[in-house]
Write a protein that holds these residues in place. Structure first.
Motif, PDB file in Angstrom:
ATOM      1  N   ALA A  10       0.845  -1.194   0.000  1.00  0.00           N
ATOM      2  CA  ALA A  10       0.000   0.000   0.000  1.00  0.00           C
ATOM      3  C   ALA A  10       0.880   1.244   0.000  1.00  0.00           C
ATOM      4  O   ALA A  10       1.674   1.450   0.913  1.00  0.00           O
ATOM      5  N   ASN A  11       0.744   2.032  -1.055  1.00  0.00           N
ATOM      6  CA  ASN A  11       1.493   3.294  -1.136  1.00  0.00           C
ATOM      7  C   ASN A  11       0.523   4.434  -0.850  1.00  0.00           C
ATOM      8  O   ASN A  11      -0.279   4.801  -1.707  1.00  0.00           O
ATOM      9  N   TRP A  12       0.618   4.973   0.356  1.00  0.00           N
ATOM     10  CA  TRP A  12      -0.324   6.037   0.753  1.00  0.00           C
ATOM     11  C   TRP A  12       0.056   7.412   0.216  1.00  0.00           C
ATOM     12  O   TRP A  12      -0.678   8.375   0.415  1.00  0.00           O
ATOM     13  N   LYS A  13       1.236   7.506  -0.391  1.00  0.00           N
ATOM     14  CA  LYS A  13       1.706   8.805  -0.911  1.00  0.00           C
ATOM     15  C   LYS A  13       1.601   9.874   0.177  1.00  0.00           C
ATOM     16  O   LYS A  13       1.792   9.566   1.347  1.00  0.00           O
ATOM     17  N   MET A  14       1.251  11.113  -0.180  1.00  0.00           N
ATOM     18  CA  MET A  14       1.184  12.164   0.851  1.00  0.00           C
ATOM     19  C   MET A  14      -0.255  12.312   1.356  1.00  0.00           C
ATOM     20  O   MET A  14      -0.852  13.376   1.290  1.00  0.00           O
ATOM     21  N   GLY A  99      12.658   5.271  -6.220  1.00  0.00           N
ATOM     22  CA  GLY A  99      12.580   5.413  -7.674  1.00  0.00           C
ATOM     23  C   GLY A  99      11.165   5.610  -8.184  1.00  0.00           C
ATOM     24  O   GLY A  99      10.894   5.444  -9.384  1.00  0.00           O
ATOM     25  N   HIS A 100      10.252   5.979  -7.299  1.00  0.00           N
ATOM     26  CA  HIS A 100       8.872   6.187  -7.752  1.00  0.00           C
ATOM     27  C   HIS A 100       8.835   7.299  -8.802  1.00  0.00           C
ATOM     28  O   HIS A 100       9.536   8.297  -8.674  1.00  0.00           O
ATOM     29  N   SER A 101       7.989   7.132  -9.813  1.00  0.00           N
ATOM     30  CA  SER A 101       7.990   8.100 -10.919  1.00  0.00           C
ATOM     31  C   SER A 101       7.621   9.512 -10.462  1.00  0.00           C
ATOM     32  O   SER A 101       8.042  10.488 -11.065  1.00  0.00           O
ATOM     33  N   TYR A 168       7.106  -2.702 -11.436  1.00  0.00           N
ATOM     34  CA  TYR A 168       6.927  -2.096 -12.754  1.00  0.00           C
ATOM     35  C   TYR A 168       5.675  -1.236 -12.709  1.00  0.00           C
ATOM     36  O   TYR A 168       4.570  -1.742 -12.531  1.00  0.00           O
ATOM     37  N   GLU A 169       5.886   0.078 -12.840  1.00  0.00           N
ATOM     38  CA  GLU A 169       4.766   1.016 -12.798  1.00  0.00           C
ATOM     39  C   GLU A 169       4.823   1.929 -14.018  1.00  0.00           C
ATOM     40  O   GLU A 169       5.550   2.946 -14.003  1.00  0.00           O
ATOM     41  N   PRO A 170       4.091   1.589 -15.077  1.00  0.00           N
ATOM     42  CA  PRO A 170       4.091   2.495 -16.224  1.00  0.00           C
ATOM     43  C   PRO A 170       3.551   3.863 -15.769  1.00  0.00           C
ATOM     44  O   PRO A 170       2.517   3.923 -15.108  1.00  0.00           O
ATOM     45  N   TRP A 172       2.130   6.189 -17.252  1.00  0.00           N
ATOM     46  CA  TRP A 172       0.826   6.534 -17.826  1.00  0.00           C
ATOM     47  C   TRP A 172      -0.325   5.786 -17.146  1.00  0.00           C
ATOM     48  O   TRP A 172      -1.487   6.101 -17.382  1.00  0.00           O
ATOM     49  N   SER A 173      -0.011   4.821 -16.331  1.00  0.00           N
ATOM     50  CA  SER A 173      -1.111   4.091 -15.681  1.00  0.00           C
ATOM     51  C   SER A 173      -1.309   4.516 -14.217  1.00  0.00           C
ATOM     52  O   SER A 173      -2.290   4.133 -13.592  1.00  0.00           O
ATOM     53  N   ILE A 174      -0.393   5.311 -13.685  1.00  0.00           N
ATOM     54  CA  ILE A 174      -0.511   5.707 -12.271  1.00  0.00           C
ATOM     55  C   ILE A 174      -1.612   6.744 -12.103  1.00  0.00           C
ATOM     56  O   ILE A 174      -1.568   7.823 -12.711  1.00  0.00           O
ATOM     57  N   GLY A 175      -2.619   6.379 -11.337  1.00  0.00           N
ATOM     58  CA  GLY A 175      -3.709   7.303 -11.027  1.00  0.00           C
ATOM     59  C   GLY A 175      -4.613   7.648 -12.198  1.00  0.00           C
ATOM     60  O   GLY A 175      -5.425   8.562 -12.108  1.00  0.00           O
ATOM     61  N   THR A 176      -4.500   6.922 -13.305  1.00  0.00           N
ATOM     62  CA  THR A 176      -5.291   7.275 -14.493  1.00  0.00           C
ATOM     63  C   THR A 176      -6.447   6.312 -14.745  1.00  0.00           C
ATOM     64  O   THR A 176      -7.312   6.588 -15.574  1.00  0.00           O
ATOM     65  N   GLY A 204       2.343  -2.071 -10.616  1.00  0.00           N
ATOM     66  CA  GLY A 204       1.636  -0.966  -9.962  1.00  0.00           C
ATOM     67  C   GLY A 204       1.113   0.005 -10.994  1.00  0.00           C
ATOM     68  O   GLY A 204       1.720   0.202 -12.064  1.00  0.00           O
ATOM     69  N   GLY A 205      -0.012   0.622 -10.695  1.00  0.00           N
ATOM     70  CA  GLY A 205      -0.638   1.599 -11.586  1.00  0.00           C
ATOM     71  C   GLY A 205      -2.108   1.305 -11.716  1.00  0.00           C
ATOM     72  O   GLY A 205      -2.508   0.350 -12.389  1.00  0.00           O
ATOM     73  N   SER A 206      -2.932   2.082 -10.960  1.00  0.00           N
ATOM     74  CA  SER A 206      -4.392   1.971 -11.043  1.00  0.00           C
ATOM     75  C   SER A 206      -4.956   0.595 -10.691  1.00  0.00           C
ATOM     76  O   SER A 206      -6.021   0.220 -11.179  1.00  0.00           O
ATOM     77  N   VAL A 207      -4.245  -0.158  -9.857  1.00  0.00           N
ATOM     78  CA  VAL A 207      -4.795  -1.458  -9.448  1.00  0.00           C
ATOM     79  C   VAL A 207      -6.037  -1.211  -8.585  1.00  0.00           C
ATOM     80  O   VAL A 207      -6.009  -0.403  -7.651  1.00  0.00           O
ATOM     81  N   ASN A 208      -7.131  -1.889  -8.922  1.00  0.00           N
ATOM     82  CA  ASN A 208      -8.346  -1.751  -8.108  1.00  0.00           C
ATOM     83  C   ASN A 208      -9.092  -3.082  -8.054  1.00  0.00           C
ATOM     84  O   ASN A 208      -8.675  -4.075  -8.665  1.00  0.00           O
ATOM     85  N   TYR A 224       1.403  -6.664  -6.146  1.00  0.00           N
ATOM     86  CA  TYR A 224       0.948  -5.356  -6.626  1.00  0.00           C
ATOM     87  C   TYR A 224       1.375  -4.232  -5.694  1.00  0.00           C
ATOM     88  O   TYR A 224       1.403  -4.395  -4.469  1.00  0.00           O
ATOM     89  N   LEU A 225       1.652  -3.091  -6.310  1.00  0.00           N
ATOM     90  CA  LEU A 225       1.894  -1.859  -5.552  1.00  0.00           C
ATOM     91  C   LEU A 225       0.666  -0.983  -5.787  1.00  0.00           C
ATOM     92  O   LEU A 225       0.360  -0.619  -6.927  1.00  0.00           O
ATOM     93  N   ILE A 226      -0.030  -0.695  -4.707  1.00  0.00           N
ATOM     94  CA  ILE A 226      -1.368  -0.112  -4.846  1.00  0.00           C
ATOM     95  C   ILE A 226      -1.402   1.275  -4.205  1.00  0.00           C
ATOM     96  O   ILE A 226      -1.124   1.415  -3.009  1.00  0.00           O
ATOM     97  N   GLY A 227      -1.760   2.266  -4.994  1.00  0.00           N
ATOM     98  CA  GLY A 227      -1.816   3.642  -4.488  1.00  0.00           C
ATOM     99  C   GLY A 227      -3.202   3.974  -3.978  1.00  0.00           C
ATOM    100  O   GLY A 227      -3.612   3.552  -2.894  1.00  0.00           O
ATOM    101  N   GLY A 228      -3.962   4.713  -4.781  1.00  0.00           N
ATOM    102  CA  GLY A 228      -5.280   5.212  -4.395  1.00  0.00           C
ATOM    103  C   GLY A 228      -6.142   4.205  -3.649  1.00  0.00           C
ATOM    104  O   GLY A 228      -6.664   4.497  -2.559  1.00  0.00           O
ATOM    105  N   ALA A 229      -6.278   3.003  -4.206  1.00  0.00           N
ATOM    106  CA  ALA A 229      -7.202   2.015  -3.619  1.00  0.00           C
ATOM    107  C   ALA A 229      -6.734   1.498  -2.265  1.00  0.00           C
ATOM    108  O   ALA A 229      -7.528   0.918  -1.515  1.00  0.00           O
TER     109      ALA A 229
END
Ligand code: PGA
Length: 245
Positions: A10-14, A99-101, A168-170, A172-176, A204-208, A224-229
């Motif tokens: 889980a990547n909670w970001k800021m 190394g997060h984009s 692997y986090e393209p 263009w797929s992060i948060g889109t 990782g990238g928009s996994v839901n 999986y590396l999961i941000g928003g969800a």
């Protein structure tokens, strides 16, 4: 599944304050009773301010905590506003995303990421090393060259690669809401696996909870590396459950 563990990171970001930690009891409860829990690793990477309280909350839960970035300098120093890997380790982090984009986009170079990875490994952290191409690079069909360079420079002169997980986090797929096609993803994951030899590879990238049905059929992935969800315990639990049913 080709490996022992599936990772759900889980990547909670800021995002998140002290109150956000309260909702984790749902995930703790779920994980305790989940039949497949022996083959799963759940790792929460909150903002640095929450590493300590979250580690306390998760003690005895088998859920681990990680950080999201660090300064490359290994010891204390005059670097206002920065935190190094040793300090993160001392407050309970076991892992670190590097190394997060979102950091690459604000100026982190491959060389700097390499220094950060080295310092994190020295401090005893396991590294979640993010790589990925931008949309422009994908359109130019240079994805593999981009990943090749990111891996060569990022992991340059690193001996103990066992403690490096590649995500692997393209970009263009992060948060889109967009994810790669299964065959493309399978091929890229294979490419990264061959290149890095033994590393575990995550996507990782928009996994839901919806697209996990599609993603789970890609059998060379280790998680999986999961941000928003990941900020919503229900969504995060759903993703894990659906991976296995
Ligand atoms: P996302 O973020 O799941 O919100 O797309 C993933 C990440 O940036 O690690």
């Amino acid at each position: 599944m080709t490996n022992k563990y599936m990772y759900f990171i889980a990547n909670w970001k800021m995002f998140g304050g002290l109150k956000s930690i309260n909702s984790l009891h749902k995930v703790v409860k779920f994980f305790k009773n989940f039949k497949k829990n022996k083959s799963i690793k759940i790792i929460y990477c909150p903002p640095s301010t929450l590493i300590r309280p979250m580690s306390k909350k998760l003690v005895n839960s088998k859920i681990e905590v990680g950080a999201q970035n660090c300064h490359e300098h290994e010891t204390f120093g005059a670097f206002t506003g920065s935190i190094n890997s040793m300090m993160l380790r001392s407050v309970g982090a076991k892992y670190i995303i590097l190394g997060h984009s979102e950091n690459r986009q604000s100026g982190e170079t491959d060389k700097l990421i390499n220094l950060k990875i080295k310092s994190a490994l020295k401090s005893g952290l396991k590294v979640i090393f993010c790589i990925g191409e931008t949309l422009k690079e994908k359109r130019k069909k240079i994805t593999k060259q981009v990943l090749n360079k990111q891996i060569n420079l990022g992991l340059n002169k690193i001996n103990n690669k066992n403690n490096v997980i590649v995500a692997y986090e393209p970009v263009w797929s992060i948060g889109t809401g967009l994810i790669p096609k299964n065959n493309e993803l399978y091929e890229i994951i294979n490419f990264i696996k061959k290149k890095t030899k033994k590393n575990k590879i995550l996507y990782g990238g928009s996994v839901n909870a919806k697209n996990i049905e599609q993603l789970k059929s890609i059998n060379n992935l280790d998680g999986y590396l999961i941000g928003g969800a990941s900020q919503d315990p229900k969504k995060f639990i759903d993703i894990i459950k659906k991976t296995y049913n």
